[in-house]
Design an enzyme around this catalytic site. Structure first.
Site, PDB file in Angstrom:
ATOM      1  N   TRP A   1       0.296  -4.693   7.466  1.00  0.00           N
ATOM      2  CA  TRP A   1      -0.206  -5.519   8.579  1.00  0.00           C
ATOM      3  C   TRP A   1      -1.205  -4.798   9.468  1.00  0.00           C
ATOM      4  CZ3 TRP A   1       1.063  -2.428  12.487  1.00  0.00           C
ATOM      5  CH2 TRP A   1       2.225  -1.638  12.354  1.00  0.00           C
ATOM      6  N   ASN A   2      -1.446  -3.498   9.247  1.00  0.00           N
ATOM      7  CA  ASN A   2      -2.257  -2.787  10.256  1.00  0.00           C
ATOM      8  C   ASN A   2      -3.755  -3.049  10.111  1.00  0.00           C
ATOM      9  OD1 ASN A   2      -2.197  -1.221   7.933  1.00  0.00           O
ATOM     10  ND2 ASN A   2      -2.398   0.697   9.033  1.00  0.00           N
TER      11      ASN A   2
ATOM     12  N   PRO B   1       0.501 -10.759   1.359  1.00  0.00           N
ATOM     13  CA  PRO B   1       0.225  -9.992   2.577  1.00  0.00           C
ATOM     14  C   PRO B   1       1.525  -9.651   3.292  1.00  0.00           C
ATOM     15  CG  PRO B   1       0.080 -12.305   3.065  1.00  0.00           C
ATOM     16  CD  PRO B   1       0.487 -12.216   1.600  1.00  0.00           C
ATOM     17  N   ALA B   2       1.436  -8.770   4.286  1.00  0.00           N
ATOM     18  CA  ALA B   2       2.608  -8.525   5.136  1.00  0.00           C
ATOM     19  C   ALA B   2       2.927  -9.813   5.901  1.00  0.00           C
ATOM     20  CB  ALA B   2       2.311  -7.400   6.118  1.00  0.00           C
TER      21      ALA B   2
ATOM     22  N   GLY C   1       1.366   0.628   2.004  1.00  0.00           N
ATOM     23  CA  GLY C   1       2.476   0.378   2.914  1.00  0.00           C
ATOM     24  C   GLY C   1       3.259   1.661   3.124  1.00  0.00           C
ATOM     25  N   SER C   2       4.520   1.503   3.492  1.00  0.00           N
ATOM     26  CA  SER C   2       5.315   2.676   3.857  1.00  0.00           C
ATOM     27  C   SER C   2       5.804   3.423   2.613  1.00  0.00           C
ATOM     28  CB  SER C   2       6.512   2.238   4.693  1.00  0.00           C
ATOM     29  OG  SER C   2       7.361   1.431   3.903  1.00  0.00           O
TER      30      SER C   2
ATOM     31  N   GLU D   1      -0.951   3.661  -1.779  1.00  0.00           N
ATOM     32  CA  GLU D   1      -1.496   4.252  -0.553  1.00  0.00           C
ATOM     33  C   GLU D   1      -0.410   4.156   0.505  1.00  0.00           C
ATOM     34  OE1 GLU D   1      -4.421   5.718  -0.245  1.00  0.00           O
ATOM     35  OE2 GLU D   1      -5.012   5.296  -2.300  1.00  0.00           O
TER      36      GLU D   1
ATOM     37  N   CYS E   1      -2.860   4.626   9.017  1.00  0.00           N
ATOM     38  CA  CYS E   1      -2.227   5.633   8.152  1.00  0.00           C
ATOM     39  C   CYS E   1      -2.861   7.005   8.345  1.00  0.00           C
ATOM     40  CB  CYS E   1      -2.315   5.199   6.702  1.00  0.00           C
ATOM     41  SG  CYS E   1      -4.006   4.899   6.200  1.00  0.00           S
TER      42      CYS E   1
ATOM     43  N   GLU F   1       6.159   9.825  10.551  1.00  0.00           N
ATOM     44  CA  GLU F   1       5.021   9.013  10.991  1.00  0.00           C
ATOM     45  C   GLU F   1       5.485   8.114  12.148  1.00  0.00           C
ATOM     46  OE1 GLU F   1       3.933   5.644   8.453  1.00  0.00           O
ATOM     47  OE2 GLU F   1       1.871   6.384   8.476  1.00  0.00           O
TER      48      GLU F   1
END
Ligand code: NAD
Length: 445
Positions: free
Chosen positions: A115-116, A140-141, A192-193, A212, A246, A345
């Protein structure tokens, strides 16, 4: 926004499988023309997309406009580069052989995004994926699905053949999991995470994967640094998109000789930030995107303070915070190494300053981390810069600029052995990652 389910994701994958061979058969020049039409369509919808991006994601209008502009650029870039996706002819020991390699689409590419940067990160996959001749199924998120839908609506106006790009909203563990595990997808692109990346890596075992994941700085400021440049670049690295990047400057390792001076300067830079409604032009920092990230930021700052760090500015949510999503730009001084802000993070507007006594300690603190995405080093000395480029285990090392510096064609991704991902996105690197390298051998004579 309506949520789809597993059945919808399955239908999307079937549609993609049906459409992909015909799309791969379209000439590269015609695919490139299509991508340019899509780039124009994104431009034509730029203000609408940027407005929605601000409303849904929370970033200020200027940042949203920049992001949508980059998304349009991304389609044009893929249109340019796909024409130069050259294979090789390989000399052989056997004189009767001729060997060549070709880049071929992987087939149906599943794409799962965060979502960022909910417009530009999808385009990092959609543009090269389409250019290469893949069909795509993208989810998408959930917190930024609306702007995702608007991006797809803009793309549709360019008349992409039905089934080539499929958009499925829904919850990651359901819709995302279906895309990842369904045998109908040949490859997965995930941003994402690290935690979700690990689940996806297992579920998609055997499929090509481009991952990523998260990052944790660091930024290193040495005594010979240009402090004006270092302060401005680090402040941008900490506070752009409220730190939800990120490649954010997640931790700042400052040499003791310039620690106090740097701390005062970055505190002043944080003071200049205008926190508020991102729809107002004067605002330079908006809210965080969702309650989970707001809770994590608060937890990390409290943890650092409990361990002995001092908030030079910020350190809490503002008093007027009905949504619970606003957090003040924060500078933490004397951050101990065992703090969460150093180890994990944070993904928020926090500049944690860690004091290091010399270059060796800076390298040691930089290396002792599970992440390895991007770092920055500020020094005027070329030998020192190269020493840090070699010693700091991140996929990118930016010398004398923000950790967020990147351009669409530059290889971007995590270094091996860390939790920041696998493979490289960016320009030609994304095209290669989204293709199979096919080898053909010929016997003659
Ligand atoms: P997240 O991992 O929570 O979610 C990312 C996506 O995965 C979402 O679309 C979600 O719905 C989906 N998902 C969740 N569970 C899933 C499952 N079991 N199977 C399949 N899909 C699933 O990440 P986030 O909070 O949306 O994004 C923030 C993270 O993204 C940060 O760690 C950040 O560093 C990272 N990020 C990395 C890059 C990069 O280029 N390296 C860029 C931007 C963000």
């Amino acid at each position: 926004m309506a949520w789809s389910d597993r059945a919808t994701a399955q239908a999307a994958i079937v549609a993609a499988r049906e459409a992909q061979p015909a799309w791969a058969a379209v000439s590269i020049w015609d695919r490139a023309r299509m991508l340019r039409r899509i780039a124009d369509a994104v431009q034509a919808n730029r203000s609408k997309l940027a407005e929605l991006l601000t409303l849904e994601q929370g970033k200020p209008m200027a940042e949203a406009d920049f992001e949508v502009g980059k998304a349009s650029d991304g389609f044009n870039l893929a249109a340019d580069l796909v024409k130069y996706l050259e294979g090789r002819t390989i000399p052989t020991e056997d004189t009767t052989k001729r060997v060549m390699t070709f880049y071929r689409p992987r087939g149906v590419y599943g794409v799962i995004t965060p979502w960022n940067f909910p417009v530009n990160i999808p385009v990092e996959y959609l543009a090269p994926g389409l250019a290469a001749g893949n069909a795509l199924v993208w989810t998408p998120a959930p917190t930024t699905a609306l702007v995702g839908a608007a991006l797809v609506a803009a793309i549709e106006t360019a008349d992409l053949p039905p089934g080539v790009l499929n958009f499925v909203t829904g919850h990651g563990p359901e819709v995302g999991d279906e895309i990842v595990s369904n045998p109908g997808t040949d490859a997965i692109g995930f941003t994402g995470s690290a935690a979700t990346g690990r689940i996806i890596a297992r579920q998609a075992a055997g499929k090509a994967q481009l991952m990523e994941l998260g990052g944790n700085g660091p930024v290193i400021v040495l005594p010979d640094a240009d402090l004006d440049k270092a302060t401005a670049a680090t402040a941008a690295g900490c506070f752009v998109n409220a730190g939800q990047v990120c490649s954010s400057s997640e931790r700042v390792l400052v040499h003791a000789d310039v620690y106090d001076e740097f701390a005062e300067r970055i505190t002043e830079a944080a003071r200049d930030i205008v926190l508020g409604d991102p729809r107002i032009a004067a605002t330079t920092m908006g809210p965080l995107n969702n309650p989970a990230v707001a809770a994590k930021v608060a937890e990390h700052v409290t943890d650092a303070v409990d361990r002995g760090a001092v908030a030079a500015i910020g350190g809490a949510a503002p008093a007027d915070n009905p949504s619970g999503l606003y957090y003040q730009p924060t500078v933490l001084r004397e951050v101990p190494r065992d703090s969460l802000v150093n180890r994990e993070e944070t993904f928020g507007p926090v500049a944690p300053l860690i004091r290091v006594k010399d270059e060796e300690e800076a390298i040691e603190v930089a290396r002792a981390n599970r992440y390895g995405l991007v770092s920055s080093i500020f020094t005027r000395d070329l030998d020192t810069a190269f020493r840090f480029v070699d010693a700091v285990p991140t996929g990118i090392v930016n010398v004398n600029d923000t950790s967020n510096y990147w351009e669409l064609h530059i290889p971007f991704g995590g270094i091996s052995g860390k939790d920041s991902g696998v493979g490289r996105i960016g320009g030609r690197y994304s095209l290669e990652a989204m293709c199979d390298l096919k080898t053909a051998t010929f016997t003659i004579g």
